[in-house]
Each structure stands twice: as structure tokens, then as C-alpha cells.
Enzyme design. Sequence first.
Site, mmCIF file in Angstrom:
data_model
loop_
_atom_site.group_PDB
_atom_site.id
_atom_site.type_symbol
_atom_site.label_atom_id
_atom_site.label_comp_id
_atom_site.label_asym_id
_atom_site.label_seq_id
_atom_site.Cartn_x
_atom_site.Cartn_y
_atom_site.Cartn_z
ATOM 1 N N ALA A 66 0.845 -1.189 0.000
ATOM 2 C CA ALA A 66 0.000 0.000 0.000
ATOM 3 C C ALA A 66 0.883 1.243 0.000
ATOM 4 O O ALA A 66 2.076 1.184 0.267
ATOM 5 C CB ALA A 66 -0.922 -0.007 1.212
ATOM 6 N N GLY A 111 0.129 -5.087 1.283
ATOM 7 C CA GLY A 111 -1.094 -5.190 0.491
ATOM 8 C C GLY A 111 -0.898 -5.934 -0.811
ATOM 9 O O GLY A 111 -1.836 -6.554 -1.320
ATOM 10 N N GLU A 114 -1.231 -9.453 0.027
ATOM 11 C CA GLU A 114 -2.644 -9.750 0.316
ATOM 12 C C GLU A 114 -3.466 -9.906 -0.957
ATOM 13 O O GLU A 114 -4.361 -10.754 -1.028
ATOM 14 C CB GLU A 114 -3.220 -8.664 1.221
ATOM 15 C CG GLU A 114 -2.676 -8.772 2.632
ATOM 16 C CD GLU A 114 -3.052 -7.600 3.514
ATOM 17 O OE1 GLU A 114 -3.676 -7.835 4.556
ATOM 18 O OE2 GLU A 114 -2.712 -6.444 3.163
ATOM 19 N N GLU A 134 3.888 -5.490 7.444
ATOM 20 C CA GLU A 134 3.235 -4.350 8.101
ATOM 21 C C GLU A 134 3.727 -4.101 9.519
ATOM 22 O O GLU A 134 3.691 -2.960 10.001
ATOM 23 C CB GLU A 134 1.710 -4.557 8.122
ATOM 24 C CG GLU A 134 1.038 -4.478 6.762
ATOM 25 C CD GLU A 134 0.971 -5.821 6.051
ATOM 26 O OE1 GLU A 134 0.228 -5.916 5.057
ATOM 27 O OE2 GLU A 134 1.647 -6.772 6.485
#
Length: 258
Positions: A66, A111, A114, A134
Site C-alpha cells: 500500500a 497489500g 494480500e 506491516e
Amino acid sequence: MSDWETITLEQEGGVATLTVDRPDRLNALNVDTLEAIEEALKQAENDEARAVVLTGAGDDAFVAGADISYMQDLSTPEAQAYAELGHRVADKIETFPAPVIAAINGYAFGGGCELALACDLRVASESAIIGQTEIDLGIIPGWGGTQRLPRLVGDEVARRLIFFGERIDAQDAHEHGLVGEIVAGDQLDDHVSQLAADLAAKPHYAMAAAKEALNQSHETTQQAGLRYERRLWSGMFGTHDQREGMEAFLEDREPEFE
């Protein structure tokens, strides 16, 4: 070709290839990019894509994560909205009515990992580096990593990867079951294209039902899942593809599916 600034969508022979196209930012996911991915998946579904390939532009990254510069000063309500957007995209990948293949051509962190976890199949180049990183940003995975990762690699491995924020290479990812296969970097696109073409040639409704049943196995008890499977299985009978597939088998010829 699409008109989005941060992604491209190409469709050929029933295969939709969705490329995150921010190589100067290692294909990091900002709000515009996530919204574009969501729209592109809807377009691919409307166009009845029979397989989807998800990858990143350039030679360095699948999706490096992200957009940290965007996240840095988010309030809790703003973070909640960002999480919900990321979850919508991951859920759309997971429930897309055809197989989705992640072609992991480089870094897949946070992300990006993910989104790969939400795909049906994951193929990594030899140079891929993957991780739920993260924890070192003072946060946790927020787009499904805490739920999907343990189902792929087991609870202990998932806890280690998330607690330590470890970045693992393609070989370790394969040994853990995080990716299904590894190929040389210069062969990745061709290999994944062939996989997608093979999947696209399969009967569309049966493939969608198979994916739906497999997804259901994570959502319910085994007995409820078995009942769900029976309903889906029975519903295949009387369709063109069921009749054609069985007739072709008995006649010793290649089937011609819709």
C-alpha cells in the site's frame, strides 16, 4: 486496452490481464489504483472473462504494498475506509467467477501480498520476494492477510511471517505453500499466459461452480460445505457443457464447451 492511469486491462481469447502500472512507485497501491482495479475486475466480469492474470509493470515489483505516504497521517475513520476499499478489491478477486492467477514478478509486500493471497493460483518468478511486512510500520495486515495467510501456510508459519515481518524468497514461499510454482523470470509471462489459456478453455460454468465450492470450504462446516457441493454438482446436469463434456468423452473426441 483501458483508459485508467495506474493500471491496464487487456483481454484476449477469454483471458483478462490486469497490470498494476506504477513502476516508478514499485506499483504501490493508492486509492486511485485500488478503485481502478475494482472497476477493471467488474469490466472483466461483464465481458465474461474466463480467466484473469494479475501482475505488476516493470521488472522489480508485483505490488510492493500500500502507499505508505498516503497512509501516514490517516485518522481512524479514514483508515477504516481505506481498509474497506482494500478488502473490497481482495474479495472481488477471491469471488471473481473464474480463476485468477497472480504472476508475482518481483516484490509482493503488505497489500501486494494480500492481493496475491486472494488469487486462486500464485506463480512466482525466481526473483520474487514476498512478505507481510506491516509490523515494522507499526500496523498489522489490513486487507485479509491475517485470515488468508494461515489457510495457505498453516498457523505457525503465518504467525512467524506476520510477527517478524519477514521477507522470503520464491523458494521459501514455495516450500511454505504460499506459491504454487516458480519459473525463470524471462519465462513467467509466457508460462502464466499458457496456464490462463488452459483454464479459459475449460467449461465456464463448471469452473465458476468449482471455485465457489472451494471458497465455501473456508466459510462453513464440512457438512454444510458438502451439502453446498451437492447442490452445485446437481445443477451442472442439463447444461450444454455437461452434455458436451460427457458425449465427447464417450465419443473419444475433444469437447467444444460454450
